[in-house]
Scaffold this motif. Structure first.
Motif, PDB file in Angstrom:
ATOM      1  N   ASP A 117       0.829  -1.198   0.000  1.00 30.87           N
ATOM      2  CA  ASP A 117       0.000   0.000   0.000  1.00 30.87           C
ATOM      3  C   ASP A 117       0.868   1.254   0.000  1.00 30.87           C
ATOM      4  O   ASP A 117       0.612   2.204  -0.742  1.00 30.87           O
ATOM      5  N   SER A 118       1.910   1.249   0.793  1.00 34.24           N
ATOM      6  CA  SER A 118       2.831   2.377   0.874  1.00 34.24           C
ATOM      7  C   SER A 118       3.553   2.608  -0.463  1.00 34.24           C
ATOM      8  O   SER A 118       3.671   3.742  -0.931  1.00 34.24           O
ATOM      9  N   LEU A 119       4.028   1.535  -1.087  1.00 35.11           N
ATOM     10  CA  LEU A 119       4.709   1.645  -2.380  1.00 35.11           C
ATOM     11  C   LEU A 119       3.758   2.182  -3.453  1.00 35.11           C
ATOM     12  O   LEU A 119       4.134   3.035  -4.261  1.00 35.11           O
ATOM     13  N   ILE A 120       2.536   1.695  -3.451  1.00 37.61           N
ATOM     14  CA  ILE A 120       1.547   2.141  -4.431  1.00 37.61           C
ATOM     15  C   ILE A 120       1.222   3.618  -4.238  1.00 37.61           C
ATOM     16  O   ILE A 120       1.177   4.387  -5.200  1.00 37.61           O
ATOM     17  N   LYS A 121       1.022   4.034  -2.994  1.00 36.99           N
ATOM     18  CA  LYS A 121       0.724   5.444  -2.727  1.00 36.99           C
ATOM     19  C   LYS A 121       1.863   6.345  -3.192  1.00 36.99           C
ATOM     20  O   LYS A 121       1.622   7.416  -3.752  1.00 36.99           O
ATOM     21  N   LYS A 122       3.083   5.897  -2.985  1.00 32.99           N
ATOM     22  CA  LYS A 122       4.257   6.683  -3.405  1.00 32.99           C
ATOM     23  C   LYS A 122       4.244   6.891  -4.923  1.00 32.99           C
ATOM     24  O   LYS A 122       4.448   7.996  -5.401  1.00 32.99           O
ATOM     25  N   ILE A 123       4.007   5.822  -5.670  1.00 32.21           N
ATOM     26  CA  ILE A 123       3.961   5.919  -7.131  1.00 32.21           C
ATOM     27  C   ILE A 123       2.771   6.772  -7.578  1.00 32.21           C
ATOM     28  O   ILE A 123       2.894   7.635  -8.460  1.00 32.21           O
ATOM     29  N   MET A 124       1.621   6.560  -6.959  1.00 34.87           N
ATOM     30  CA  MET A 124       0.410   7.317  -7.339  1.00 34.87           C
ATOM     31  C   MET A 124       0.594   8.810  -7.065  1.00 34.87           C
ATOM     32  O   MET A 124       0.126   9.639  -7.844  1.00 34.87           O
ATOM     33  N   ASN A 125       1.266   9.145  -5.983  1.00 37.38           N
ATOM     34  CA  ASN A 125       1.479  10.561  -5.648  1.00 37.38           C
ATOM     35  C   ASN A 125       2.400  11.265  -6.640  1.00 37.38           C
ATOM     36  O   ASN A 125       2.334  12.478  -6.782  1.00 37.38           O
ATOM     37  N   SER A 126       3.254  10.498  -7.301  1.00 38.93           N
ATOM     38  CA  SER A 126       4.157  11.119  -8.274  1.00 38.93           C
ATOM     39  C   SER A 126       3.657  10.982  -9.712  1.00 38.93           C
ATOM     40  O   SER A 126       4.307  11.436 -10.642  1.00 38.93           O
ATOM     41  N   ALA A 127       2.495  10.357  -9.882  1.00 41.11           N
ATOM     42  CA  ALA A 127       1.958  10.145 -11.253  1.00 41.11           C
ATOM     43  C   ALA A 127       1.240  11.390 -11.761  1.00 41.11           C
ATOM     44  O   ALA A 127       0.728  12.178 -11.047  1.00 41.11           O
TER      45      ALA A 127
END
Length: 127
Positions: A117-127
């Protein structure tokens, strides 16, 4: 051939959550993939997070279908894929993913859902 495999699916924000259980064949994976595309955001970045339970299983053809789907969604605004799976399935999927250079987005495999979840949020926040 008849479709095998059960699942639940929902969209939370821009994350498509799938909950596969039971044994999946190629047709079962295709059916699930079609449902993912129906609810995935069309015009904004999104993520796929699979929550496989202990009963989830895949035929070799189903694994190939998953890899083909990952290639497809990487061209349709999906920016990251997370798979919460037992270590046995992580090995099978990692090998298939690494052998396929056409998957151009990050794919994370881990049994730890909060880490995913943390990894996904990190990528989504920079998309």
């Amino acid at each position: 051939m008849e479709s095998h495999g059960d699942y639940k699916i929902n969209l939370t924000g821009n994350v498509v959550h799938i909950y596969p259980s039971g044994s999946f064949n190629q047709e079962g994976v295709k059916q699930l993939n079609d449902k993912v595309l129906l609810i995935a955001p069309q015009n904004s970045p999104w993520a796929l997070l699979a929550h496989a339970d202990e009963s989830a299983g895949l035929t070799p053809e189903a694994v190939n279908e998953i890899i083909n789907f990952f290639q497809q969604i990487s061209k349709e605004n999906c920016v990251v894929i997370g798979i919460a799976a037992l270590p046995t399935w992580q090995g099978v999927l990692e090998k298939s993913i690494k052998e396929n250079a056409d998957i151009t987005i990050p794919v994370y495999l881990d049994a730890n859902l909060s880490k995913l979840d943390s990894l996904i949020k990190k990528i989504m926040n920079s998309a």
